[in-house]
Design an enzyme around this catalytic site. Structure first.
Site, PDB file in Angstrom:
ATOM      1  N   ASN A 292       4.858 -20.988   4.839  1.00  0.00           N
ATOM      2  CA  ASN A 292       4.205 -20.226   3.878  1.00  0.00           C
ATOM      3  C   ASN A 292       2.973 -20.525   2.902  1.00  0.00           C
ATOM      4  O   ASN A 292       3.116 -22.029   2.890  1.00  0.00           O
ATOM      5  CB  ASN A 292       4.835 -19.490   3.231  1.00  0.00           C
ATOM      6  CG  ASN A 292       5.006 -18.439   1.878  1.00  0.00           C
ATOM      7  OD1 ASN A 292       4.251 -17.227   2.819  1.00  0.00           O
ATOM      8  ND2 ASN A 292       5.170 -18.478   1.057  1.00  0.00           N
TER       9      ASN A 292
ATOM     10  N   LYS B 199      11.428  -5.357  -2.415  1.00  0.00           N
ATOM     11  CA  LYS B 199      12.455  -5.702  -1.916  1.00  0.00           C
ATOM     12  C   LYS B 199      13.235  -6.506  -3.022  1.00  0.00           C
ATOM     13  O   LYS B 199      14.546  -7.095  -2.780  1.00  0.00           O
ATOM     14  CB  LYS B 199      12.451  -6.192  -0.258  1.00  0.00           C
ATOM     15  CG  LYS B 199      12.572  -5.490   0.326  1.00  0.00           C
ATOM     16  CD  LYS B 199      12.223  -6.092   1.998  1.00  0.00           C
ATOM     17  CE  LYS B 199      11.890  -4.801   3.048  1.00  0.00           C
ATOM     18  NZ  LYS B 199      11.174  -5.864   4.837  1.00  0.00           N
TER      19      LYS B 199
ATOM     20  N   ASN C  20      17.300  -4.041   1.362  1.00  0.00           N
ATOM     21  CA  ASN C  20      16.284  -3.453   2.153  1.00  0.00           C
ATOM     22  C   ASN C  20      16.489  -1.668   1.963  1.00  0.00           C
ATOM     23  O   ASN C  20      15.932  -0.955   2.817  1.00  0.00           O
ATOM     24  CB  ASN C  20      15.696  -3.165   3.677  1.00  0.00           C
ATOM     25  CG  ASN C  20      16.770  -3.671   4.388  1.00  0.00           C
ATOM     26  OD1 ASN C  20      17.830  -3.371   4.892  1.00  0.00           O
ATOM     27  ND2 ASN C  20      15.924  -3.070   6.027  1.00  0.00           N
TER      28      ASN C  20
ATOM     29  N   THR D  64      -4.938  35.470  -3.985  1.00  0.00           N
ATOM     30  CA  THR D  64      -4.959  34.769  -3.830  1.00  0.00           C
ATOM     31  C   THR D  64      -6.673  34.326  -4.233  1.00  0.00           C
ATOM     32  O   THR D  64      -7.092  34.343  -3.688  1.00  0.00           O
ATOM     33  CB  THR D  64      -4.813  33.601  -4.352  1.00  0.00           C
ATOM     34  OG1 THR D  64      -3.198  33.180  -3.635  1.00  0.00           O
ATOM     35  CG2 THR D  64      -4.967  32.643  -4.589  1.00  0.00           C
TER      36      THR D  64
ATOM     37  N   GLN E  99      -0.794  18.692   0.622  1.00  0.00           N
ATOM     38  CA  GLN E  99      -0.242  18.935   0.981  1.00  0.00           C
ATOM     39  C   GLN E  99       0.215  18.621   1.912  1.00  0.00           C
ATOM     40  O   GLN E  99      -0.288  18.050   3.248  1.00  0.00           O
ATOM     41  CB  GLN E  99      -1.031  20.285   1.080  1.00  0.00           C
ATOM     42  CG  GLN E  99      -1.083  21.820   0.423  1.00  0.00           C
ATOM     43  CD  GLN E  99      -1.888  22.453   1.044  1.00  0.00           C
ATOM     44  OE1 GLN E  99      -2.830  21.840   1.622  1.00  0.00           O
ATOM     45  NE2 GLN E  99      -1.820  23.277   0.167  1.00  0.00           N
TER      46      GLN E  99
ATOM     47  N   HIS F 197      -1.995  25.119 -12.670  1.00  0.00           N
ATOM     48  CA  HIS F 197      -2.737  24.317 -11.801  1.00  0.00           C
ATOM     49  C   HIS F 197      -3.240  23.541 -13.011  1.00  0.00           C
ATOM     50  O   HIS F 197      -3.477  23.567 -14.132  1.00  0.00           O
ATOM     51  CB  HIS F 197      -3.454  24.884 -10.882  1.00  0.00           C
ATOM     52  CG  HIS F 197      -3.093  25.646 -10.294  1.00  0.00           C
ATOM     53  ND1 HIS F 197      -3.206  27.183 -10.064  1.00  0.00           N
ATOM     54  CD2 HIS F 197      -2.023  25.562  -8.647  1.00  0.00           C
ATOM     55  CE1 HIS F 197      -2.582  27.558  -8.722  1.00  0.00           C
ATOM     56  NE2 HIS F 197      -2.204  26.723  -7.902  1.00  0.00           N
TER      57      HIS F 197
ATOM     58  N   LYS G  15       4.836  29.918 -10.269  1.00  0.00           N
ATOM     59  CA  LYS G  15       4.549  29.139 -10.437  1.00  0.00           C
ATOM     60  C   LYS G  15       3.627  27.715 -10.917  1.00  0.00           C
ATOM     61  O   LYS G  15       2.899  28.408 -11.741  1.00  0.00           O
ATOM     62  CB  LYS G  15       3.373  29.134  -9.158  1.00  0.00           C
ATOM     63  CG  LYS G  15       2.439  28.199  -8.246  1.00  0.00           C
ATOM     64  CD  LYS G  15       1.360  29.325  -7.605  1.00  0.00           C
ATOM     65  CE  LYS G  15       0.655  27.668  -6.520  1.00  0.00           C
ATOM     66  NZ  LYS G  15      -0.163  28.074  -5.648  1.00  0.00           N
TER      67      LYS G  15
ATOM     68  N   SER H 278       4.209   3.840   6.958  1.00  0.00           N
ATOM     69  CA  SER H 278       5.411   3.453   8.012  1.00  0.00           C
ATOM     70  C   SER H 278       6.130   4.421   8.606  1.00  0.00           C
ATOM     71  O   SER H 278       5.863   6.185   8.174  1.00  0.00           O
ATOM     72  CB  SER H 278       7.256   3.740   6.173  1.00  0.00           C
ATOM     73  OG  SER H 278       8.228   3.561   7.186  1.00  0.00           O
TER      74      SER H 278
HETATM   75  P1  ATR Z   1       8.270  -8.818   2.298  1.00  0.00           P
HETATM   76  O1  ATR Z   1       9.191  -9.000   1.107  1.00  0.00           O
HETATM   77  O2  ATR Z   1       8.657  -7.135   3.026  1.00  0.00           O
HETATM   78  O3  ATR Z   1       8.484  -9.509   2.985  1.00  0.00           O
HETATM   79  P2  ATR Z   1       6.054 -10.135   0.491  1.00  0.00           P
HETATM   80  O4  ATR Z   1       7.275 -10.058  -0.362  1.00  0.00           O
HETATM   81  O5  ATR Z   1       5.484  -9.352   0.133  1.00  0.00           O
HETATM   82  O6  ATR Z   1       6.778  -9.203   1.897  1.00  0.00           O
HETATM   83  O7  ATR Z   1       6.356 -11.290   1.796  1.00  0.00           O
HETATM   84  C1  ATR Z   1       4.580 -11.546   2.215  1.00  0.00           C
HETATM   85  C2  ATR Z   1       4.801 -13.064   2.581  1.00  0.00           C
HETATM   86  O8  ATR Z   1       3.807 -12.816   3.260  1.00  0.00           O
HETATM   87  C3  ATR Z   1       4.320 -14.112   1.547  1.00  0.00           C
HETATM   88  O9  ATR Z   1       6.167 -14.963   1.613  1.00  0.00           O
HETATM   89  C4  ATR Z   1       3.389 -14.083   1.460  1.00  0.00           C
HETATM   90  O10 ATR Z   1       2.848 -15.252   0.530  1.00  0.00           O
HETATM   91  P3  ATR Z   1       3.309 -16.012  -0.634  1.00  0.00           P
HETATM   92  O11 ATR Z   1       4.520 -15.860  -0.705  1.00  0.00           O
HETATM   93  O12 ATR Z   1       2.136 -17.062   0.041  1.00  0.00           O
HETATM   94  O13 ATR Z   1       2.062 -15.038  -1.586  1.00  0.00           O
HETATM   95  C5  ATR Z   1       2.396 -14.105   2.924  1.00  0.00           C
HETATM   96  N1  ATR Z   1       1.003 -13.568   3.337  1.00  0.00           N
HETATM   97  C6  ATR Z   1       0.995 -12.585   2.434  1.00  0.00           C
HETATM   98  N2  ATR Z   1      -0.156 -12.808   2.788  1.00  0.00           N
HETATM   99  C7  ATR Z   1      -0.994 -13.509   3.474  1.00  0.00           C
HETATM  100  C8  ATR Z   1      -2.328 -13.982   4.012  1.00  0.00           C
HETATM  101  N3  ATR Z   1      -3.245 -13.432   3.355  1.00  0.00           N
HETATM  102  N4  ATR Z   1      -1.836 -15.167   4.611  1.00  0.00           N
HETATM  103  C9  ATR Z   1      -0.789 -15.903   4.053  1.00  0.00           C
HETATM  104  N5  ATR Z   1       0.780 -15.316   3.765  1.00  0.00           N
HETATM  105  C10 ATR Z   1       0.609 -14.280   3.328  1.00  0.00           C
END
Ligand code: ATR
Length: 433
Positions: free
Chosen positions: A336, A265, A275, A48, A182, A96, A120, A214
């Site tokens: 939360n 999710k 999931n 090539t 790649q 390409h 290709k 992951s």
């Molecule tokens: P998954 O579905 O994988 O559980 P997600 O839906 O992104 O992930 O959930 C992330 C959780 O982490 C949320 O509850 C988020 O809080 P908020 O509901 O206030 O958004 C929390 N989270 C993410 N980053 C954060 C941070 N820097 N401080 C505190 N909580 C956080």
């Protein structure tokens, strides 16, 4: 057939000879080159040289390579001239596009040549739907063809291509060329079991964004291999806006199952975090193995019935773990950053970050936060962090304090194992519904 792309004439070729069928010499990327070396080639080769003048292509053709890649767009007499010099060389007419995926049908009409050759087409996939469009085109093509979706979104095409009929797949020797998506020769063999893929292989994969961290592809492909199951697991970067198109698009390809990560999710079914997706003859079913995965590994250390469990975060994973812990008889609280979401999950047992009173036996971090945590650690507490990072601040401090800890890896492997069970025998398992 697998070709290893060589962009440096001094590359150590031992693995190439052992694990691939062809070597592609990218002369245009070589800084210097001794043409004499081409006389004693160690294996079948593709020559090539992108954007080369006819005189240079003619010079290369005199070495009679097994294949020669000549870019689409040259006048027909160019290709004919090369064929005349080396009638045994099979031509690869290549296209390409480093920006986008064009209309593949009209492109192919333009590329068609009045002689036998391999076509290709390599184009930059700018989203997951571009990737599916290219893979579907490959599957439906009746010509000798190689279709490669480039870029991060297109990375799975490097493996899917073999299943869907690529004439030649391409891989890099070591680190892949940045941006092209790649996959290296070693990764193709060690992780994706490239040699055992064939037209009957079924696809599984992770969808979400980000997906880089992951380890699902390592875990699931290892399990497929040890079960001698003709399947391969890939990681697909899919955004929210692409989700419905992606689920629809894969129905025309041999997909059997998906793992789902954030932010998808909660997008597949309203009011429920998902999931795992099972696909069977166009029939799509869902489940969630997060909750059962988490509680199974916790209960390896003792039952949760009657225990006080505190979950941090109110996303999809938190919801699934909450439901499963309740089902197993625990008293469960959720804290939360956004209090309203905690309340949505746990009702009057949902709180803002620092509002929770009293002690608890088990603390689970379901957020992606790694450098801090919102509680005071108690030495008798079991601490679980679903992050893949085994050294979050929470885990480090918990160890110092003498708490028992559970790493995200352990939960990941359990829930991934449950996903495989769901895919293999949907009817025998009923999780978190
Ligand atoms: P998954 O579905 O994988 O559980 P997600 O839906 O992104 O992930 O959930 C992330 C959780 O982490 C949320 O509850 C988020 O809080 P908020 O509901 O206030 O958004 C929390 N989270 C993410 N980053 C954060 C941070 N820097 N401080 C505190 N909580 C956080």
């Amino acid at each position: 057939m697998l070709a290893t792309v060589i962009d440096d004439p001094n590359t150590d070729l031992r693995d190439t000879v052992k694990y691939s069928d062809l070597i592609e010499y990218r002369f245009d990327l070589f800084s210097e080159f001794d043409f004499a070396l081409l006389k004693n080639r160690i294996m079948p080769s593709i020559f090539t040289h992108r954007n080369a003048p006819l005189s240079l292509l003619e010079k290369l053709a005199h070495f009679k390579p097994e294949y020669m890649d000549i870019e689409h767009g040259y006048p027909l007499y160019f290709y004919e001239r090369i064929q005349k010099i080396s009638p045994t060389t099979k031509l690869i007419v290549s296209y390409h596009n480093y920006d986008e995926v064009p209309c593949l049908k009209s492109l192919f009409e333009e590329m068609k040549k009045p002689f036998d050759c391999i076509y290709k087409i390599a184009s930059m996939a700018n989203n997951s739907l571009d990737l599916l469009r290219m893979m579907l085109f490959l599957k439906e093509s009746e010509n000798l063809m190689t279709v490669i979706a480039m870029g991060e979104y297109g990375r799975p095409s490097r493996v899917m291509g073999k299943v869907l009929g690529n004439a030649i797949d391409y891989c890099s020797m070591g680190e892949s060329m940045p941006g092209l998506g790649q996959i290296s020769l070693a990764e193709l063999h060690d992780i994706y079991n490239y040699c055992s893929l064939n037209e009957k292989t079924e696809f599984y994969g992770l969808i979400g964004d980000p997906i880089n961290r992951s380890p699902g592809h390592i875990f699931h492909n290892r399990l497929f291999k040890s079960n001698e199951q003709n399947s391969v697991y890939l990681k697909f970067r899919v955004d929210r806006e692409e989700l419905s198109g992606f689920i629809e698009g894969i129905k025309a390809l041999p997909f059997r199952g998906l793992s789902v990560t954030m932010p998808l999710k909660e997008e597949l079914e309203s009011g429920r975090a998902i999931n795992t997706v099972n696909l069977e003859d166009g029939d799509v079913t869902f489940t969630n193995t997060d909750g059962k995965g988490a509680l199974d590994v916790i209960e390896k250390r003792g039952f949760v019935r009657g225990k006080r469990v505190l979950i941090w975060g109110a996303g999809g994973s938190a919801k699934a773990i909450y439901e499963e812990a309740i089902n197993r008889g625990a008293e469960v609280f959720v804290i939360n950053r956004t209090k309203s979401k905690a309340v949505e999950v746990a009702g009057k047992r949902g709180f803002g970050l620092h509002e929770m009173q009293g002690s608890y036996d088990i603390f689970i971090n379901t957020t992606s936060v790694q450098s801090e945590y919102p509680i005071e650690l108690l030495s008798h507490t079991l601490i679980m962090d679903i992050n893949h990072n085994p050294e979050t601040k929470l885990l480090q401090d918990a160890r110092k304090k003498g708490c028992s800890v559970i790493l995200g890896r352990e939960m990941f492997e359990r829930q991934a194992f449950l996903q495989q069970k769901f895919w293999l025998s949907r009817s025998r398992i009923y999780i978190n519904q």
